[in-house]
Design an enzyme around this catalytic site. Structure first.
Site: not given
Ligand code: 5GP
Ligand code: MG
Length: 173
Positions: A98, A101, A157, A163
Site C-alpha cells: 500500500d 515509508d 488504516d 480502510r
Molecule cells: P515502512 O516499513 O516503509 O516504514 O512502512 C511500511 C508500512 O507501514 C506500510 O506497509 C504501512 O502498513 C505502514 N505505513 C507507513 N506509512 C503509513 C501511512 O501514512 N498510513 C498508514 N495507514 N500506514 C502507513
Molecule cells: Mg502495510
C-alpha cells in the site's frame, strides 16, 4: 482531539494510476505471467483493483508483516505474521504494498523472499512516501509519491479505521 481528513487521491485518480501500473506490469512480464504477493492488510484494496486491470496470468498470494503497532510511527522492528505457503523458486514475484515509508518493511521482505531463490523480485506500491526513507530500496512501480503525512483510506488504516474509504486522505490531528 479532532481529526481532519484532507483528500490526497480521489477514486478517479486512483483508477487512473491503477490502470497505468497494470498496463506497464502486463507489458513488462508478458504472457508467462507472475506471482502477485500482496502485503496484508493494507494492500488488499489496491491489489484487488490492480489484478482486475492486469491482462496477463497472475497467481495471487499474501504475506503479512507488522511493524507499526497502534501508532503512526514505525517501531523499526518488522515481524512476519503470516508466511508463504508456496515455493517461489524460479518464479517472477511482484510484491504489492500500500505505502512505503521508512522502507524497513519492504527491505525485510525482500531479504526474506531472496532466500527462496525466485527468478526475479520487483516492488509495486500505490504510494511512495519519500521523506523519511531509511533504507535505499528500488521501487519498480509507483502509483503516487508524497513527501510526508499519515495517509488513510483505500486499504490504509489508522488503528484499523478508515480502510474502507474509497479515496486516500491525509489524516491531520
Ligand atoms: P515502512 O516499513 O516503509 O516504514 O512502512 C511500511 C508500512 O507501514 C506500510 O506497509 C504501512 O502498513 C505502514 N505505513 C507507513 N506509512 C503509513 C501511512 O501514512 N498510513 C498508514 N495507514 N500506514 C502507513
Ligand atoms: Mg502495510
Amino acid at each position: 482531539m479532532t481529526q481532519e481528513l484532507v483528500p490526497v487521491l480521489s477514486q478517479a485518480d486512483i483508477h487512473e494510476r491503477v490502470k497505468g501500473l497494470a498496463e506497464r506490469i502486463s507489458d513488462d512480464y508478458g504472457p508467462t505471467g507472475l506471482i502477485i504477493l500482496g502485503v496484508l492488510k493494507g494492500a488488499f484494496v489496491f491489489l484487488a483493483d490492480l489484478v482486475r486491470e492486469i491482462s496477463i496470468p497472475v497467481r495471487i498470494e499474501f504475506i503479512q508483516v507488522a511493524s507499526y503497532g497502534a501508532g503512526m510511527e514505525t517501531s523499526g522492528e518488522v515481524k512476519l505474521i503470516k508466511g508463504l505457503e508456496i515455493n517461489l523458486e524460479n518464479r517472477h514475484v511482484l510484491v504489492v504494498e500500500d505505502i512505503i515509508d521508512s522502507g524497513l518493511t519492504i527491505a525485510y521482505l525482500l531479504d526474506h523472499l531472496e532466500k527462496m531463490r525466485p527468478k526475479s523480485v520487483r516492488v509495486c506500491t500505490l504510494i511512495d512516501k519519500k521523506g523519511r526513507r531509511e533504507v535505499d530500496i528500488p521501487i519498480d512501480y509507483v502509483g503516487h509519491s508524497v513527501d510526508s503525512g499519515f495517509l488513510v483510506g483505500y486499504g490504509l488504516d489508522y488503528n484499523e479505521k478508515y480502510r474502507g474509504l474509497p479515496g486516500v486522505y491525509h489524516l491531520k490531528q
